[in-house]
Design a protein around this motif. Structure first.
Motif, PDB file in Angstrom:
ATOM      1  N   ALA A 188       0.825  -1.201   0.000  1.00 21.41           N
ATOM      2  CA  ALA A 188       0.000   0.000   0.000  1.00 21.41           C
ATOM      3  C   ALA A 188       0.867   1.261   0.000  1.00 21.41           C
ATOM      4  CB  ALA A 188      -0.923  -0.003   1.222  1.00 21.41           C
ATOM      5  N   LEU A 189       1.977   1.232   0.748  1.00 20.62           N
ATOM      6  CA  LEU A 189       2.861   2.399   0.781  1.00 20.62           C
ATOM      7  C   LEU A 189       3.545   2.591  -0.571  1.00 20.62           C
ATOM      8  CD1 LEU A 189       4.089   4.741   2.230  1.00 20.62           C
ATOM      9  CD2 LEU A 189       5.745   3.191   3.309  1.00 20.62           C
ATOM     10  N   LEU A 190       3.926   1.498  -1.218  1.00 25.19           N
ATOM     11  CA  LEU A 190       4.502   1.600  -2.558  1.00 25.19           C
ATOM     12  C   LEU A 190       3.514   2.226  -3.532  1.00 25.19           C
ATOM     13  CD1 LEU A 190       6.326  -1.853  -2.841  1.00 25.19           C
ATOM     14  CD2 LEU A 190       7.423   0.385  -3.096  1.00 25.19           C
ATOM     15  N   ASP A 191       2.255   1.792  -3.473  1.00 28.53           N
ATOM     16  CA  ASP A 191       1.228   2.366  -4.338  1.00 28.53           C
ATOM     17  C   ASP A 191       1.052   3.851  -4.063  1.00 28.53           C
ATOM     18  OD1 ASP A 191       0.852  -0.098  -5.502  1.00 28.53           O
ATOM     19  OD2 ASP A 191      -0.939  -0.591  -4.351  1.00 28.53           O
ATOM     20  N   HIS A 192       1.067   4.215  -2.774  1.00 28.31           N
ATOM     21  CA  HIS A 192       0.924   5.624  -2.368  1.00 28.31           C
ATOM     22  C   HIS A 192       2.096   6.450  -2.892  1.00 28.31           C
ATOM     23  CE1 HIS A 192       0.342   9.178   0.109  1.00 28.31           C
ATOM     24  NE2 HIS A 192       1.538   9.002   0.651  1.00 28.31           N
ATOM     25  N   LEU A 193       3.297   5.930  -2.754  1.00 26.96           N
ATOM     26  CA  LEU A 193       4.472   6.646  -3.239  1.00 26.96           C
ATOM     27  C   LEU A 193       4.455   6.779  -4.753  1.00 26.96           C
ATOM     28  CD1 LEU A 193       7.097   4.913  -0.926  1.00 26.96           C
ATOM     29  CD2 LEU A 193       6.334   7.294  -0.769  1.00 26.96           C
ATOM     30  N   GLY A 194       3.966   5.729  -5.425  1.00 22.03           N
ATOM     31  CA  GLY A 194       3.861   5.787  -6.869  1.00 22.03           C
ATOM     32  C   GLY A 194       2.874   6.847  -7.322  1.00 22.03           C
TER      33      GLY A 194
END
Length: 230
Positions: free
Chosen positions: A220-226
């Motif tokens: 989820a954090l990777l998606d948010h950063l993306g």
């Protein structure tokens, strides 16, 4: 067979109106509440898992004509793994219409990855039995569309490893994972985990194992950063 307003609404969100609503009811019935008069979704989950895998395998095969088996296999695993199925189930609010026994309700069954993922696969099988493979295939492709479109090598790998590479590539330390909550009985705990980066970015996720919660938080954090980079 008549079904309640909650399942009527779920059909709309799912995008398929059942000719046999009993199939939907069975797909959403967990073993903790099944009995002589009500079958559980376990057999449907077995079938739905295969329908999902075939649909995703064909989609990946067609999408990249140059990819080797070694490249396609991890992409397939990323799309059909339990965590992905649970994420999509949450997007459909499937947990709200799950039919659970009292013990599962008390222990947070509506939030558990295993129950959500299995139920979504059972729903896929129910659509397949209700309307055929092409309809089930179209449903799966629609529900998984965004994940198929953004799938890259990083998505096929372990989310925690990808997040660590992302952080260290920007001069940060290793992401820190912290258990922030635990509910349910000792034999069926539900964990909430927070991941934190040196730049202050954090994210929390909940699952029925600590490892799964860490993976969900990292993804989820990777998606948010993306999204922020985009």
């Amino acid at each position: 067979m008549k079904i309640g307003a909650d399942l009527q609404a779920f059909q709309v969100k799912l995008g398929h109106r059942f000719n046999d609503p009993g199939l939907l009811l069975r797909a959403l019935t967990h073993a903790s509440i099944s009995g002589i008069t009500r079958a559980s979704n376990e057999r449907l989950e077995f079938l739905g898992d295969r329908v999902l895998a075939l649909t995703m395998a064909e989609a990946l095969f067609k999408a990249d004509g140059k990819a080797s088996e070694g490249q396609l296999a991890p992409r397939l695993n990323a799309l059909v793994r339990l965590e992905t199925c649970a994420e999509i189930a949450r997007e459909l609010d499937l947990g709200e219409v799950l039919k659970l026994g009292r013990s599962e309700m008390i222990s947070g069954g509506r939030r558990k990855d295993a129950l959500l993922g299995d139920a979504l696969e059972a729903v896929i099988a129910a659509v397949y039995l209700d309307a055929g493979f092409e309809t089930a295939q179209a449903l799966v492709l629609r529900l998984w569309q965004s994940r198929l479109e953004r799938l890259a090598d990083s998505d096929a790998r372990d989310a925690k490893s990808v997040l660590q590479e992302w952080a260290q590539g920007r001069g940060m330390g290793v992401p820190v994972y912290e258990e922030t909550g635990r509910t349910g009985p000792d034999h069926q705990p539900v964990f909430t985990v927070r991941v934190r980066l040196d730049n202050g970015e954090t994210w929390e996720a909940t699952a029925n194992t600590k490892r799964a919660a860490e993976q969900l938080a990292a993804r989820a954090l990777l998606d948010h950063l993306g999204d922020k980079d985009g």
